[in-house]
Design an enzyme around this catalytic site. Sequence first.
Site, PDB file in Angstrom:
ATOM      1  N   LYS A 196     -15.515  58.887  16.325  1.00 20.32           N
ATOM      2  CA  LYS A 196     -15.550  57.424  16.235  1.00 20.32           C
ATOM      3  C   LYS A 196     -14.114  56.943  16.072  1.00 20.32           C
ATOM      4  O   LYS A 196     -13.568  56.952  14.972  1.00 20.32           O
ATOM      5  CB  LYS A 196     -16.389  56.937  15.057  1.00 20.32           C
ATOM      6  CG  LYS A 196     -16.675  55.422  15.139  1.00 20.32           C
ATOM      7  CD  LYS A 196     -16.913  54.765  13.813  1.00 20.32           C
ATOM      8  CE  LYS A 196     -15.631  54.332  13.144  1.00 20.32           C
ATOM      9  NZ  LYS A 196     -14.913  53.242  13.872  1.00 20.32           N
ATOM     10  N   CYS A 304       1.088  56.690   7.501  1.00 19.19           N
ATOM     11  CA  CYS A 304       0.702  57.184   6.182  1.00 19.19           C
ATOM     12  C   CYS A 304       1.834  57.991   5.555  1.00 19.19           C
ATOM     13  O   CYS A 304       1.829  58.239   4.344  1.00 19.19           O
ATOM     14  CB  CYS A 304      -0.561  58.031   6.272  1.00 19.19           C
ATOM     15  SG  CYS A 304      -0.382  59.515   7.283  1.00 19.19           S
TER      16      CYS A 304
END
Length: 521
Positions: A196, A304
């Site tokens: 996804k 990140c």
Amino acid sequence: MALLRLVATECRNVLQRGYSTASVPTTKMFIDGKFVESKTNDWIDLHDPATNEVVTRVPKCTQDEMQSAVESSKKAFKTWRQSSILSRQQVMFKLQHIIRNNMSELAKNITKEQGKTLIDAEGDVLRGLQVVEHCCSITSLQMGETMNNIAKDMDTYSYTLPLGVTAGIAPFNFPAMIPLWMFPVAITCGNTSIIKPSERVPGATMLLMEMLNEAGCPPGVVNVIHGAHDSVNFICDNPDIRAVSFVGSDQAGKYIYERAGRNGKRVQANMGAKNHGVIMADANKENTLNQLAGAAFGAAGQRCMALSTAVFVGEARNWIPDLVDRARKLKVNAGHVPGTDLGPVISPQSKQRIHELVESGVKEGAKIVLDGRDIKVEKFEKGNFVGPTIISDVKPNMKCYTEEIFGPVLVCLSVDTIDEAIELINGNPYGNGTAIFTTNGATARKFVNEIDVGQVGVNVPIPVPLPMFSFTGSRGSFLGDCHFYGKQGIKFYTQTKTVTQLWREGDVSHTKAAVAMPTMK
């Protein structure tokens, strides 16, 4: 590769006409080796971050459509798990070749949907490609263990087996790299995979599926669904999905870890970060400041592993004005414009949040020494642009320090000693990455040994390991037992079967050929 040619043509057209589109296409699902139009009535508009024009509509897949992906994965697993490890290796050999030949087209799509510069988008693809290349070593990575004669006439051996159907939930900031952390490792180990992608950047994943087809991967081995909360809940709850990989925010990561874990699934979750760079006064000044500017503001700070916090030790605090000068010279523009250093952030909501966190620092007593909030980009006035921003005199209790800003903002703190810097970083809940800049080996060694962070750079601002190692963020930045890619990634996607067998020597029926006439005795 019809889809790749179509997307490449559309990307060129979009670039030529300034990102305006006459009609809005829809993003397809990828089920059982085919690109399938969703029958949903619920769609998500995907906006180009540089213009906020709609470039595609992404479906919120129905429950039946998502279940069809699971059924396809289950069916494919029955034969894929029995395929030889050499045949799975060959798929990876072909896939890495195809990706390498189409990096520029993937990068154009990433820039269109995510906003990062073309050169940064190519880096996004390259770091994912390196994982695919490492998967070509699966014949060594998935070996088991054996020991004979553990007791008289008894041997034990173990081997690693796939789990079954796995799933990956990817973020918006690395549209190619993160999916490539997930499905190549999973399927090379013999699993099937449901991906996804972020509803904000699905295009790169769909291009990768076209490439996977060309590489000869059988239908159903990888399926792609789309959506938001309902699709995440489906993955967490579906009993046929054995393991879930996630990269994204703290809130979502904790939710997925807990919900999927309650349902008996393995979970690996890379989450938030507050990465500190420690600057010693003995560091190479020019190199350090250049590294800081790139690591803090590259990709508009939406990494990140962005170096979002600078800790200046002692007299190094006097370097801040020089850092401001470098940051001020960075070019902010749409990602496809040549010479651009940083593009827009992903959405108007993200831009607003960044503004609010910067303002919170001012209200709490910090100083804005470079303010990029009011930047205007010619021809892209409606874009989500934030210029490089530097906040000094930040204290550990300020909101701009305690929260991950996820934008082109560098917060600066000052301490007197390396011990104070280490204490500050170890007191922060996150443990994704950190770096120290120094020319003193003893200082660097002390920092490496005492710092409680999973990934450490010495004169390296963004210490993301190559795939022969694993991505080892720690503490509040990671939930799970096994990290992404490398040996730990193989371990996450496999289970061990151990066999102990006894064959008594006395049961050997013949030690040599019997040539005498058989008689009744």
